[in-house]
Design an enzyme around this catalytic site. Structure first.
Site, PDB file in Angstrom:
ATOM      1  N   GLU A 135      46.532   0.486  36.637  1.00 18.42           N
ATOM      2  CA  GLU A 135      47.459   1.313  37.426  1.00 18.42           C
ATOM      3  C   GLU A 135      47.284   1.153  38.935  1.00 18.42           C
ATOM      4  O   GLU A 135      47.133   2.128  39.664  1.00 18.42           O
ATOM      5  CB  GLU A 135      47.335   2.781  36.990  1.00 18.42           C
ATOM      6  CG  GLU A 135      47.614   2.939  35.508  1.00 18.42           C
ATOM      7  CD  GLU A 135      47.398   4.350  34.968  1.00 18.42           C
ATOM      8  OE1 GLU A 135      47.095   5.256  35.749  1.00 18.42           O
ATOM      9  OE2 GLU A 135      47.532   4.532  33.740  1.00 18.42           O
ATOM     10  N   GLU A 180      49.519   0.658  25.225  1.00 19.29           N
ATOM     11  CA  GLU A 180      49.361   2.101  24.955  1.00 19.29           C
ATOM     12  C   GLU A 180      50.664   2.692  24.411  1.00 19.29           C
ATOM     13  O   GLU A 180      51.073   3.798  24.795  1.00 19.29           O
ATOM     14  CB  GLU A 180      48.945   2.847  26.235  1.00 19.29           C
ATOM     15  CG  GLU A 180      47.697   2.285  26.881  1.00 19.29           C
ATOM     16  CD  GLU A 180      47.264   3.024  28.142  1.00 19.29           C
ATOM     17  OE1 GLU A 180      47.760   4.135  28.413  1.00 19.29           O
ATOM     18  OE2 GLU A 180      46.407   2.483  28.867  1.00 19.29           O
TER      19      GLU A 180
HETATM   20  O1  9MR Z   1      44.683   9.439  26.419  1.00 16.30           O
HETATM   21  C1  9MR Z   1      43.651   9.492  27.390  1.00 16.30           C
HETATM   22  C2  9MR Z   1      43.110  10.909  27.491  1.00 16.30           C
HETATM   23  O2  9MR Z   1      42.536  11.303  26.269  1.00 16.30           O
HETATM   24  C3  9MR Z   1      42.069  10.961  28.604  1.00 16.30           C
HETATM   25  O3  9MR Z   1      41.675  12.310  28.794  1.00 16.30           O
HETATM   26  C4  9MR Z   1      42.657  10.419  29.902  1.00 16.30           C
HETATM   27  C5  9MR Z   1      41.597  10.359  30.980  1.00 16.30           C
HETATM   28  O4  9MR Z   1      40.558   9.517  30.601  1.00 16.30           O
HETATM   29  O5  9MR Z   1      43.174   9.131  29.714  1.00 16.30           O
HETATM   30  C6  9MR Z   1      44.181   9.031  28.728  1.00 16.30           C
HETATM   31  O6  9MR Z   1      44.584   7.687  28.585  1.00 16.30           O
HETATM   32  C7  9MR Z   1      45.295   7.139  29.675  1.00 16.30           C
HETATM   33  C8  9MR Z   1      44.904   5.674  29.782  1.00 16.30           C
HETATM   34  O7  9MR Z   1      43.514   5.545  29.924  1.00 16.30           O
HETATM   35  C9  9MR Z   1      45.618   4.994  30.943  1.00 16.30           C
HETATM   36  N1  9MR Z   1      47.038   5.162  30.826  1.00 16.30           N
HETATM   37  C10 9MR Z   1      47.518   6.525  30.660  1.00 16.30           C
HETATM   38  C11 9MR Z   1      46.810   7.174  29.457  1.00 16.30           C
HETATM   39  C12 9MR Z   1      47.341   8.573  29.225  1.00 16.30           C
HETATM   40  O8  9MR Z   1      47.027   9.377  30.325  1.00 16.30           O
END
Ligand code: 9MR
Length: 358
Positions: A161, A267
């Protein structure tokens, strides 16, 4: 001016099934009754899901994972938040457990993620502004983490990101403030030095819905390649919502593939939670979700085989999705391919249909 919506007009606009169900709205998901084969059995490419150690004690979930996927991503336990302790030391308990689960079951491990603007651990914040200290700690972190999973991770999301939400350039973050924009190529070089085997990805989101962001992302990827950075794959998170116009996913996939790099749909989920006035029935939302999943898989299948890295869904059951977390109301969004009981939804059938060329 339009006439005010009366209750009668609203009911007339709803399909019979929704009216009969008493208009329970989002809570009721239509269930797929026809049998759906395991995703991995039909896909000629790796299929992944994210996992977390907290759920590995749930036999129903583990069964669903092993039945459907060939690859896993740690949902959060290979990130800085899980690894970097406040005193600057490393704790590999959680990521090791994820890697062990993958190893034990013969699943490929996609590691996520080394550098993410959103993860600025206290150990780094303390040295914010001290360029030499931060440079050293950055190098040390990437070396230690990427090095630890060398030979176990098939791939890494090296930088996650990096592009601004509006697509107008690159995010400012702890890393860019201290190290300049070179924090990005540096991360790739450091990861390569620590792990000469894993495929190294740049990963981002909204690349389907925002063409400007996609152009900026591709510009960054091209510049990295030109500079000699070992960028080897592009990850498109593909967090969609059901109102995305048909065709946008296909266009995005074509653009992203134009650099010739492997593509990871990293994702995938399709949010069914419509903001504002929503007159659609659960069935209509499920249909739209399934059509988008079909488009994703079909577009992916149209890539040359060597560019099909994997399709990862961000969880398997609706109930496990990050979209259930606060501030979202739990149980409203039904973004994944399986319902909370692990039964395949229409979106799972659409995945299978597209993966088998139907
Ligand atoms: O799904 C993930 C959530 O459980 C975590 O709390 C969060 C922070 O670590 O990250 C979420 O996953 C993200 C991913 O790492 C990057 N793209 C967006 C995802 C959803 O927020």
């Amino acid at each position: 001016m339009t006439s005010p919506l009366t209750r009668r007009a609203l009911i007339a606009a709803l399909p019979a099934a929704a009216v009969a169900s008493g208009c329970k709205g989002h809570a009721q998901a239509p269930v797929q009754t026809a049998p759906v084969p395991p995703l991995k059995a039909v896909a000629q490419f790796p299929v992944g899901t994210c996992i977390s150690t907290g759920k590995l004690g749930d036999p129903a979930l583990v069964g669903l994972v092993l039945r459907n996927v060939t690859q896993v991503t740690a949902e959060w336990e290979m990130k800085m938040e899980a690894i970097l302790r406040d005193d600057g030391g490393f704790d590999f308990t959680r990521p090791d457990a994820i890697a062990a689960f993958a190893g034990q079951h013969g699943l490929r491990l996609h590691a996520h993620t080394l550098v993410w603007y959103a993860q600025k651990a206290p150990a780094f914040q303390r040295i914010d502004g001290n360029k030499p200290a931060l440079t050293g700690a950055y190098r040390n972190y990437i070396q230690a983490v990427a090095g630890r999973y060398r030979g176990r991770a098939v791939s890494w999301d090296v930088v996650n990101e990096a592009v601004k939400d509006d697509g107008d350039g690159y995010r400012e973050c702890l890393w860019s403030r201290n190290l300049g924009i070179d924090y990005i190529p540096d991360a790739f070089h450091l990861a390569r030095a620590a792990d000469d085997q894993a495929l190294l990805f740049l990963n981002d989101y909204n690349l389907e819905s925002n063409p400007k962001k996609r152009r900026t992302f591709l510009h960054l990827a091209e510049a990295l390649l030109k500079s000699g950075a070992p960028l080897q794959g592009l990850g498109t998170q593909t967090h969609l919502d059901i109102n995305l116009q048909p065709g946008m996913v296909t266009t995005a996939m074509r653009d992203l593939a134009s650099l010739g790099l492997p593509i990871h749909v990293s994702e995938l989920d399709v949010s069914t939670r419509v903001r504002g006035l929503d007159l659609s029935s659960p069935q209509e939302r499920a249909d739209r979700q399934a059509r988008l999943v079909h488009e994703v898989v079909e577009a992916f299948m149209s890539l040359p085989p060597q560019q099909r890295f994997a399709i990862t869904t961000w969880g398997l059951r609706d109930s496990d999705s990050w979209l259930q977390l606060a501030p979202n109301p739990p149980g409203v969004d039904l973004p994944l391919l399986f319902d909370k009981a692990g039964r395949p939804k229409e979106a799972a059938a659409a995945f299978v249909a597209a993966a088998t060329g139907r």
